[in-house]
Design an enzyme around this catalytic site. Structure first.
Site, short mmCIF file in Angstrom:
data_model
loop_
_atom_site.label_atom_id
_atom_site.label_comp_id
_atom_site.label_asym_id
_atom_site.label_seq_id
_atom_site.Cartn_x
_atom_site.Cartn_y
_atom_site.Cartn_z
N ASP A 104 0.81 -1.22 0.00
CA ASP A 104 0.00 0.00 0.00
C ASP A 104 0.85 1.27 0.00
O ASP A 104 2.01 1.27 0.42
CB ASP A 104 -0.90 0.03 1.24
CG ASP A 104 -2.08 -0.91 1.14
OD1 ASP A 104 -2.12 -1.72 0.20
OD2 ASP A 104 -2.96 -0.84 2.02
N HIS B 21 3.70 -2.40 3.08
CA HIS B 21 3.71 -1.02 2.58
C HIS B 21 5.02 -0.75 1.84
O HIS B 21 6.09 -1.21 2.25
CB HIS B 21 3.56 -0.03 3.73
CG HIS B 21 2.23 -0.09 4.40
ND1 HIS B 21 1.91 -1.06 5.34
CD2 HIS B 21 1.11 0.68 4.27
CE1 HIS B 21 0.67 -0.88 5.75
NE2 HIS B 21 0.17 0.16 5.12
#
Length: 297
Positions: free
Chosen positions: A114, A259
């Site tokens: 992400d 991430h």
């Protein structure tokens, strides 16, 4: 009278100069601002008017005197290539959390990343995935994607899936519907303009969903996806802690959250390079989800 002759001569010359200056200015004005502009160069005729014509309002005109970011995200118009309409998915009341039973064969799992792309970390993550022949999902933020389009193109060319993660990573329940539509819609636009296809998966920042997010995402042809394993790498707990969470949470059908932006992600980069080969050695297969076969609305 003889003393006046030079003065008269100077007056005549001055009047002639003024007349020539006015004529020249008039010619310059009528040559540049008429209804049919003169060609800018002798290279060829001016383009014909119509949907495909590019004039002062086209790329050249938009860029003149403006910074690039102020015009490159203008909304798509009817001049874009016509695409056949896709069936919109049903509006869900909760996101997809894991792979369905029929997709778990071979101990299948999904890796997701992400907040990117970030040129400091995303290339290393892509290198690790490529080294092990693994494809993943990248839920990108529009403000990062628009400045790193080369990384979006690399993701697409290497077979990864690009998902929508809003424009600025806001807390969705705090937004009005119009603001949320802009956050999601602009991100889909920049992805499509870069790789030729809009995203078909959407993930809410912080996992904070509401009815409007499900409705807007479905309206744009996207399915909502969450996760089952959170490595908590966004807390920067240390590479070892991230590795442990990924390995402990591994299971058929699991969707793992990592991430590649939003902070210092060097631990995330190192952790992936450590736990991915271990998962593969344990017999897990990293895969990509297929869109659910739901009846259209």
């Amino acid at each position: 009278m003889k003393n006046d002759e030079p003065t008269v001569g100077r007056r005549v010359l001055l009047r002639a100069a003024v007349f020539l200056g006015v004529a020249t200015a008039s010619a310059m004005l009528t040559g540049g601002e008429t209804d049919t502009p003169a060609p800018r160069s002798p290279a060829g005729p001016a383009p014909a008017a119509g949907p495909g014509a590019v004039g002062a309002a086209g790329p050249r005109g938009l860029g003149a005197g403006l910074p690039e970011k102020s015009y490159r995200l203008r909304p798509m118009t009817a001049e874009s290539p016509v695409r056949p309409p896709a069936a919109k998915p049903a509006v869900r009341t909760r996101p997809i959390l894991e792979l369905p039973e029929q997709e778990r064969s071979g101990r299948a799992m999904v890796l997701t990343f992400d907040d990117g792309p970030d040129p400091r970390y995303t290339p290393d993550i892509l290198d690790t995935l490529s080294r092990h022949g693994v494809r993943a999902m990248f839920f990108v933020c529009g403000e990062m994607a628009t400045d790193n389009r080369d990384l979006l193109r690399r993701m697409a060319s290497e077979g990864h899936v690009i998902g929508n993660h809003t424009w600025t990573h806001p807390l969705i329940p705090s937004l009005g519907r119009g603001a949320l539509e802009s956050e999601i819609g602009r991100t889909s636009e920049v992805v499509q303009s870069c790789v030729g296809e809009p995203p078909v998966w959407f993930r809410a920042p912080y996992g904070a969903w509401n009815r409007a997010a499900f409705e807007i995402g479905a309206d744009l042809g996207m399915e909502p996806m969450a996760w089952t394993v959170d490595t908590l790498d966004w807390k920067e707990p240390g590479t070892g802690a991230i590795v442990s969470r990924a390995l402990d949470g591994a299971a058929p059908g699991a969707i793992v959250l990592n991430h590649d932006a939003g902070g210092n992600r060097s631990q995330s980069v190192q952790a992936l390079a450590t736990y991915l080969p271990q998962l593969l050695a344990r017999g897990y297969r990293m895969t990509l989800p297929t869109l659910p076969t739901l009846p259209p609305r």
